[in-house]
Design a protein around this motif. Structure first.
Motif, PDB file in Angstrom:
ATOM      1  N   ARG A   4       4.236   4.460  60.476  1.00 49.02           N
ATOM      2  CA  ARG A   4       3.491   3.376  61.099  1.00 49.02           C
ATOM      3  C   ARG A   4       2.031   3.518  60.696  1.00 49.02           C
ATOM      4  O   ARG A   4       1.511   4.644  60.625  1.00 49.02           O
ATOM      5  CB  ARG A   4       3.623   3.475  62.617  1.00 49.02           C
ATOM      6  CG  ARG A   4       3.542   2.169  63.380  1.00 49.02           C
ATOM      7  CD  ARG A   4       4.903   1.470  63.445  1.00 49.02           C
ATOM      8  NE  ARG A   4       5.837   2.182  64.291  1.00 49.02           N
ATOM      9  CZ  ARG A   4       5.841   2.167  65.631  1.00 49.02           C
ATOM     10  NH1 ARG A   4       4.914   1.482  66.282  1.00 49.02           N
ATOM     11  NH2 ARG A   4       6.757   2.813  66.313  1.00 49.02           N
ATOM     12  N   ASN A  33      -0.503  -2.281  63.946  1.00 48.57           N
ATOM     13  CA  ASN A  33       0.814  -1.671  64.138  1.00 48.57           C
ATOM     14  C   ASN A  33       1.756  -2.130  63.024  1.00 48.57           C
ATOM     15  O   ASN A  33       2.718  -2.848  63.257  1.00 48.57           O
ATOM     16  CB  ASN A  33       1.366  -2.055  65.513  1.00 48.57           C
ATOM     17  CG  ASN A  33       2.546  -1.217  65.934  1.00 48.57           C
ATOM     18  OD1 ASN A  33       2.916  -0.241  65.282  1.00 48.57           O
ATOM     19  ND2 ASN A  33       3.162  -1.594  67.043  1.00 48.57           N
ATOM     20  N   CYS A  35       4.707  -1.857  60.702  1.00 43.32           N
ATOM     21  CA  CYS A  35       5.992  -1.182  60.889  1.00 43.32           C
ATOM     22  C   CYS A  35       6.872  -1.326  59.641  1.00 43.32           C
ATOM     23  O   CYS A  35       6.693  -2.241  58.836  1.00 43.32           O
ATOM     24  CB  CYS A  35       6.737  -1.795  62.075  1.00 43.32           C
ATOM     25  SG  CYS A  35       5.838  -1.718  63.638  1.00 43.32           S
ATOM     26  N   ASN A  38       7.946  -4.594  57.487  1.00 43.27           N
ATOM     27  CA  ASN A  38       6.847  -5.568  57.452  1.00 43.27           C
ATOM     28  C   ASN A  38       6.379  -5.751  56.009  1.00 43.27           C
ATOM     29  O   ASN A  38       6.522  -4.861  55.170  1.00 43.27           O
ATOM     30  CB  ASN A  38       5.656  -5.079  58.269  1.00 43.27           C
ATOM     31  CG  ASN A  38       5.841  -5.145  59.768  1.00 43.27           C
ATOM     32  OD1 ASN A  38       5.010  -4.651  60.503  1.00 43.27           O
ATOM     33  ND2 ASN A  38       6.925  -5.747  60.237  1.00 43.27           N
ATOM     34  N   SER A 207       6.064   1.235  70.792  1.00 41.47           N
ATOM     35  CA  SER A 207       6.829  -0.001  70.608  1.00 41.47           C
ATOM     36  C   SER A 207       6.377  -0.708  69.341  1.00 41.47           C
ATOM     37  O   SER A 207       5.168  -0.884  69.123  1.00 41.47           O
ATOM     38  CB  SER A 207       6.632  -0.929  71.803  1.00 41.47           C
ATOM     39  OG  SER A 207       7.135  -2.228  71.524  1.00 41.47           O
ATOM     40  N   ASN A 208       7.329  -1.147  68.534  1.00 37.83           N
ATOM     41  CA  ASN A 208       6.946  -1.872  67.321  1.00 37.83           C
ATOM     42  C   ASN A 208       6.472  -3.292  67.620  1.00 37.83           C
ATOM     43  O   ASN A 208       6.038  -4.000  66.709  1.00 37.83           O
ATOM     44  CB  ASN A 208       8.104  -1.886  66.311  1.00 37.83           C
ATOM     45  CG  ASN A 208       9.360  -2.544  66.850  1.00 37.83           C
ATOM     46  OD1 ASN A 208       9.356  -3.209  67.879  1.00 37.83           O
ATOM     47  ND2 ASN A 208      10.461  -2.339  66.148  1.00 37.83           N
ATOM     48  N   ARG A 209       6.505  -3.692  68.879  1.00 37.40           N
ATOM     49  CA  ARG A 209       6.004  -5.020  69.256  1.00 37.40           C
ATOM     50  C   ARG A 209       4.565  -4.972  69.769  1.00 37.40           C
ATOM     51  O   ARG A 209       3.948  -6.012  69.964  1.00 37.40           O
ATOM     52  CB  ARG A 209       6.916  -5.643  70.328  1.00 37.40           C
ATOM     53  CG  ARG A 209       8.309  -5.974  69.833  1.00 37.40           C
ATOM     54  CD  ARG A 209       9.118  -6.691  70.890  1.00 37.40           C
ATOM     55  NE  ARG A 209       9.351  -5.840  72.049  1.00 37.40           N
ATOM     56  CZ  ARG A 209      10.364  -4.994  72.158  1.00 37.40           C
ATOM     57  NH1 ARG A 209      11.238  -4.867  71.156  1.00 37.40           N
ATOM     58  NH2 ARG A 209      10.527  -4.263  73.240  1.00 37.40           N
TER      59      ARG A 209
END
Length: 223
Positions: A4, A33, A35, A38, A207-209
């Motif tokens: 990340r 962030n 990930c 992406n 969290s990837n969100r």
């Protein structure tokens, strides 16, 4: 490893730093962030020109029948990159730079909680990760994909993890991109001690969100 990272420089500033011609449809910045899978900013060289382009983070070997046909290859180990079938051709012919403002790593507590850390350059606004890239196409799907090269940790990184991205000094960018002949293999080592700083950050980044500049701010531990 590197799983990340963050990119905060605007496209035009990034193009200026790397002396590259920016392409269209570059990923949104700032992104605190970034990930796996992406789209990421990548600098590659073509016919004597550096290009700033978008690629999918997650290298797809040509024999994958689908993007999820095998392991997600976000990293390539420097120690074996020249031997692994997935990476050996790219290591010789398709090297790139992957810009980042900083990256994340995690430690674990005794009860298994994941504690995130943010690692950034002591000086300057950008890191240049060594990368490799690969075009992949199958059944009407086409991706230009990349992976970050990793190596053993330096003194700072070893406090939180035994691996780290290969971070290239500005004077070595041309050699890694293939602009200056042979010798790129000599660059696949840890960044010198004292060039990185790290601090704990909020577990929200687990969290990837999660998104926003607060993700990279130093965590104020409760008293």
């Amino acid at each position: 490893m590197c799983g990340r990272f963050a990119v905060t420089l605007p496209d035009d500033a990034m193009a200026k730093v790397f002396e590259a011609m920016p392409g269209n449809d570059l990923p949104h910045v700032p992104n605190y962030n970034v990930c796996p899978t992406n789209d990421v900013h990548v600098i590659r060289a073509e016919d004597g020109t550096r290009l700033l382009v978008s690629m999918r983070w997650g290298f797809l070997p040509h024999w994958y029948k689908a993007p999820n046909d095998g392991p997600l290859l976000i990293n390539a180990r420097a120690e074996t990159i020249a031997e692994k079938p997935a990476f050996r051709a790219a290591c010789r012919e398709r090297r790139c730079l992957i810009p980042a403002s900083g990256f994340y790593e995690w430690t674990k507590t005794e009860d298994g909680k994941r504690l995130p850390w943010y690692i950034a350059p002591v000086e300057g606004e950008v890191l240049a990760f060594a990368g490799v890239w690969q075009d992949w196409e199958r059944d009407g799907q086409a991706f230009r994909t990349c992976a970050i090269v990793t190596t053993g940790a330096n003194a700072e990184m070893s406090k939180v993890h035994h691996r780290m991205p290969v971070i290239l000094d500005r004077r070595d960018w041309g050699l890694w991109l293939g602009e200056e002949g042979r010798g790129a293999a000599t660059l696949m080592h840890a960044a010198p001690d004292g060039t990185l700083k790290l601090h704990r950050v909020d577990p929200r980044v687990n969290s990837n969100r999660a998104e926003g500049p607060e993700l990279i701010e130093p965590l104020i531990e409760p008293i």
